[in-house]
Design a protein around this motif. Structure first.
Motif, mmCIF file in Angstrom:
data_model
loop_
_atom_site.group_PDB
_atom_site.id
_atom_site.type_symbol
_atom_site.label_atom_id
_atom_site.label_comp_id
_atom_site.label_asym_id
_atom_site.label_seq_id
_atom_site.Cartn_x
_atom_site.Cartn_y
_atom_site.Cartn_z
ATOM 1 N N ALA A 285 0.828 -1.200 0.000
ATOM 2 C CA ALA A 285 0.000 0.000 0.000
ATOM 3 C C ALA A 285 0.868 1.258 0.000
ATOM 4 C CB ALA A 285 -0.928 -0.009 1.216
ATOM 5 N N GLU A 286 2.036 1.188 0.662
ATOM 6 C CA GLU A 286 2.933 2.342 0.691
ATOM 7 C C GLU A 286 3.465 2.652 -0.697
ATOM 8 O OE1 GLU A 286 5.335 5.494 1.794
ATOM 9 O OE2 GLU A 286 3.592 4.559 2.770
ATOM 10 N N ARG A 287 3.727 1.589 -1.496
ATOM 11 C CA ARG A 287 4.215 1.809 -2.862
ATOM 12 C C ARG A 287 3.142 2.485 -3.711
ATOM 13 N NH1 ARG A 287 7.571 3.782 -6.090
ATOM 14 N NH2 ARG A 287 7.604 2.856 -8.178
ATOM 15 N N ILE A 288 1.886 2.084 -3.543
ATOM 16 C CA ILE A 288 0.782 2.734 -4.273
ATOM 17 C C ILE A 288 0.705 4.211 -3.881
ATOM 18 C CG2 ILE A 288 -1.720 2.802 -4.571
ATOM 19 C CD1 ILE A 288 -0.382 0.483 -6.018
ATOM 20 N N ARG A 289 0.895 4.514 -2.577
ATOM 21 C CA ARG A 289 0.850 5.909 -2.112
ATOM 22 C C ARG A 289 1.962 6.732 -2.753
ATOM 23 N NH1 ARG A 289 2.929 9.489 1.018
ATOM 24 N NH2 ARG A 289 4.684 8.122 1.543
ATOM 25 N N GLN A 290 3.160 6.139 -2.881
ATOM 26 C CA GLN A 290 4.285 6.846 -3.492
ATOM 27 C C GLN A 290 4.011 7.142 -4.963
ATOM 28 O OE1 GLN A 290 7.629 4.282 -2.767
ATOM 29 N NE2 GLN A 290 7.782 4.794 -0.577
ATOM 30 N N ILE A 291 3.460 6.154 -5.648
ATOM 31 C CA ILE A 291 3.105 6.360 -7.067
ATOM 32 C C ILE A 291 2.067 7.475 -7.191
ATOM 33 C CG2 ILE A 291 2.046 5.295 -9.089
ATOM 34 C CD1 ILE A 291 3.233 2.614 -8.150
ATOM 35 N N GLU A 292 1.105 7.470 -6.281
ATOM 36 C CA GLU A 292 0.044 8.495 -6.295
ATOM 37 C C GLU A 292 0.631 9.891 -6.077
ATOM 38 O OE1 GLU A 292 -3.933 9.733 -3.688
ATOM 39 O OE2 GLU A 292 -2.795 7.946 -3.170
ATOM 40 N N VAL A 293 1.538 10.032 -5.124
ATOM 41 C CA VAL A 293 2.151 11.334 -4.845
ATOM 42 C C VAL A 293 2.935 11.837 -6.052
ATOM 43 C CG1 VAL A 293 3.866 12.525 -3.444
ATOM 44 C CG2 VAL A 293 2.235 10.968 -2.352
ATOM 45 N N ALA A 294 3.716 10.953 -6.666
ATOM 46 C CA ALA A 294 4.499 11.337 -7.841
ATOM 47 C C ALA A 294 3.594 11.741 -8.994
ATOM 48 C CB ALA A 294 5.416 10.183 -8.250
ATOM 49 N N ALA A 295 2.489 11.016 -9.170
ATOM 50 C CA ALA A 295 1.539 11.324 -10.245
ATOM 51 C C ALA A 295 0.884 12.681 -10.020
ATOM 52 C CB ALA A 295 0.482 10.217 -10.338
ATOM 53 N N MET A 296 0.534 12.974 -8.782
ATOM 54 C CA MET A 296 -0.113 14.253 -8.469
ATOM 55 C C MET A 296 0.831 15.424 -8.737
ATOM 56 S SD MET A 296 -3.214 13.478 -7.550
ATOM 57 C CE MET A 296 -3.898 14.803 -6.594
ATOM 58 N N LYS A 297 2.110 15.250 -8.464
ATOM 59 C CA LYS A 297 3.087 16.297 -8.748
ATOM 60 C C LYS A 297 3.175 16.576 -10.238
ATOM 61 C CE LYS A 297 6.080 15.720 -4.693
ATOM 62 N NZ LYS A 297 7.447 15.374 -4.207
ATOM 63 N N LYS A 298 3.203 15.479 -11.059
ATOM 64 C CA LYS A 298 3.246 15.652 -12.509
ATOM 65 C C LYS A 298 1.992 16.377 -13.013
ATOM 66 C CE LYS A 298 6.096 11.609 -13.637
ATOM 67 N NZ LYS A 298 6.134 10.320 -14.368
ATOM 68 N N MET A 299 0.834 16.002 -12.464
ATOM 69 C CA MET A 299 -0.415 16.635 -12.891
ATOM 70 C C MET A 299 -0.449 18.106 -12.489
ATOM 71 S SD MET A 299 -3.329 13.749 -12.139
ATOM 72 C CE MET A 299 -4.607 14.823 -12.769
ATOM 73 N N LYS A 300 0.058 18.428 -11.322
ATOM 74 C CA LYS A 300 0.065 19.821 -10.877
ATOM 75 C C LYS A 300 0.914 20.674 -11.799
ATOM 76 C CE LYS A 300 1.015 22.654 -6.793
ATOM 77 N NZ LYS A 300 1.444 22.662 -5.375
ATOM 78 N N ALA A 301 2.064 20.144 -12.225
ATOM 79 C CA ALA A 301 2.938 20.870 -13.149
ATOM 80 C C ALA A 301 2.268 21.035 -14.498
ATOM 81 C CB ALA A 301 4.267 20.137 -13.304
ATOM 82 N N ALA A 302 1.567 19.974 -14.949
ATOM 83 C CA ALA A 302 0.862 20.053 -16.233
ATOM 84 C C ALA A 302 -0.273 21.058 -16.203
ATOM 85 C CB ALA A 302 0.341 18.667 -16.605
ATOM 86 N N LEU A 303 -1.002 21.097 -15.070
ATOM 87 C CA LEU A 303 -2.088 22.062 -14.925
ATOM 88 C C LEU A 303 -1.576 23.505 -14.932
ATOM 89 C CD1 LEU A 303 -4.410 20.341 -12.275
ATOM 90 C CD2 LEU A 303 -4.993 20.877 -14.652
ATOM 91 N N ALA A 304 -0.424 23.709 -14.299
ATOM 92 C CA ALA A 304 0.152 25.062 -14.268
ATOM 93 C C ALA A 304 0.497 25.516 -15.674
ATOM 94 C CB ALA A 304 1.392 25.078 -13.372
ATOM 95 N N GLU A 305 1.056 24.625 -16.487
ATOM 96 C CA GLU A 305 1.372 24.974 -17.875
ATOM 97 C C GLU A 305 0.107 25.210 -18.684
ATOM 98 O OE1 GLU A 305 3.863 22.007 -19.538
ATOM 99 O OE2 GLU A 305 5.511 22.331 -18.138
ATOM 100 N N TYR A 306 -0.932 24.392 -18.406
ATOM 101 C CA TYR A 306 -2.186 24.528 -19.158
ATOM 102 C C TYR A 306 -2.867 25.858 -18.839
ATOM 103 C CZ TYR A 306 -6.655 23.204 -21.225
ATOM 104 O OH TYR A 306 -7.787 23.165 -21.999
ATOM 105 N N ALA A 307 -2.817 26.239 -17.573
ATOM 106 C CA ALA A 307 -3.473 27.493 -17.186
ATOM 107 C C ALA A 307 -2.781 28.687 -17.817
ATOM 108 C CB ALA A 307 -3.474 27.620 -15.661
#
Length: 307
Positions: A285-307
């Motif tokens: 479950a900890e590995r899934i959490r790490q993947i989720e955190v990394a994915a959210m960071k990528k999405m946040k950066a993508a959203l900033a560029e999109y905005a």
């Protein structure tokens, strides 16, 4: 008729005898010092105005009755309006009276002008008192201008006068009968006249950097341009922006984000838990959490560029 001269008022600009209403005390003092006209003088000036449209004669008639306007205006100070404004409106009524005055009717100008002065002040009060239209019919206007004095009369006769500010049922009926209005109209008018004023947009005082008033919650911000632009931007990010951000993720990361944050079950709960996803992918479950955190960071950066 022998021409009558009245030296204090004989001038091209009679209004130069009184100061501006900006200095109210000086104005009232000057108005009270102006000499009153005799009947003969009043008749002559009135005929000069009627027959020859003599503006100087009209000015003399007006000036000699300014003290009347000051006296009448004092009766309406209880409505919270500036005394100078009441005098100004009364002066307008006086000038209307002078213009229409007929010296052959057998009445003095003071009696004729009283109606016009009061009428003009009444109109001003009804239009400006608390910026609310409080009386629309003739009966309601009569109620508006008589209720306060009638209440004072009731209170003077009541033992509990100092402890009571509202009318009792018997007094309401008495006012309604005398003024020929409905009891509910008396109650409504009393409520309006007894209510306090509220400052919609208060000025911050020295004890507070910010002041809060009704304007803060009465203002409709939904259609304010900047608010509409911000709302539109949020809508775009929530639809097209999220879709673009998901596209930067690999398949596994995307599914984890969708299951954890974007899916809602029929019962209102979210999607799969960390343990559910861990069992499916054969990791902790900890590995899934790490993947989720990394994915959210990528999405946040993508959203900033999109905005």
């Amino acid at each position: 008729m022998t021409a009558i001269t009245h030296q204090p008022l004989a001038m091209t600009n009679p209004w130069g005898l009184v100061p501006s209403l900006g200095n109210l005390d000086a104005y009232i003092t000057a108005a009270n010092r102006l000499p009153m006209l005799t009947l003969e003088q009043e008749q002559e000036f009135a005929r000069q105005l009627k027959d020859n449209n003599d503006i100087e004669a009209a000015g003399k008639l007006v000036l000699s009755h300014l003290r009347l306007v000051v006296s009448v205006s004092r009766q309406y100070l209880g409505y919270g309006l500036p005394h100078a404004d009441l005098i100004q409106e009364g002066n307008i009524g006086l000038m209307k009276a002078v213009k229409r005055f007929d010296p052959d009717q057998g009445v003095r100008l003071v009696s004729y002008a009283m109606h016009w002065i009061k009428a003009e002040i009444h109109e001003y009060i009804l239009k400006n008192w608390r910026m609310v239209k409080v009386a629309t019919t003739k009966a309601q206007r009569k109620l508006f201008f008589n209720l306060r004095s009638m209440k004072q009369g009731f209170k003077a006769d009541a033992a509990e006068a100092t402890h009571r500010n509202t009318l009792n049922p018997q007094e309401v009926d008495a006012v309604a009968t005398k003024l020929n209005v409905k009891p509910e109209e008396v109650l409504e008018m009393e409520m309006r006249m007894s209510g306090g004023d509220v400052l919609l947009d208060p000025t911050p005082n020295e004890d507070s950097d910010e002041a809060f008033g009704p304007i803060a919650y009465l203002t409709d911000t939904n259609h304010e341009p900047t608010a509409m632009m911000a709302a539109h931007q949020r809508d775009v990010l929530a639809s097209d922006g999220i879709a673009a951000a998901l596209n930067v993720l690999d398949e596994r990361s995307r599914r984890i984000v969708e299951e954890r944050w974007l899916k809602v079950q029929d019962n209102g709960s979210g999607g799969m838990t960390l343990h559910d996803l861990a069992a499916e992918y054969g990791v902790s479950a900890e590995r899934i959490r790490q993947i989720e955190v990394a994915a959210m960071k990528k999405m946040k950066a993508a959203l900033a560029e999109y905005a």
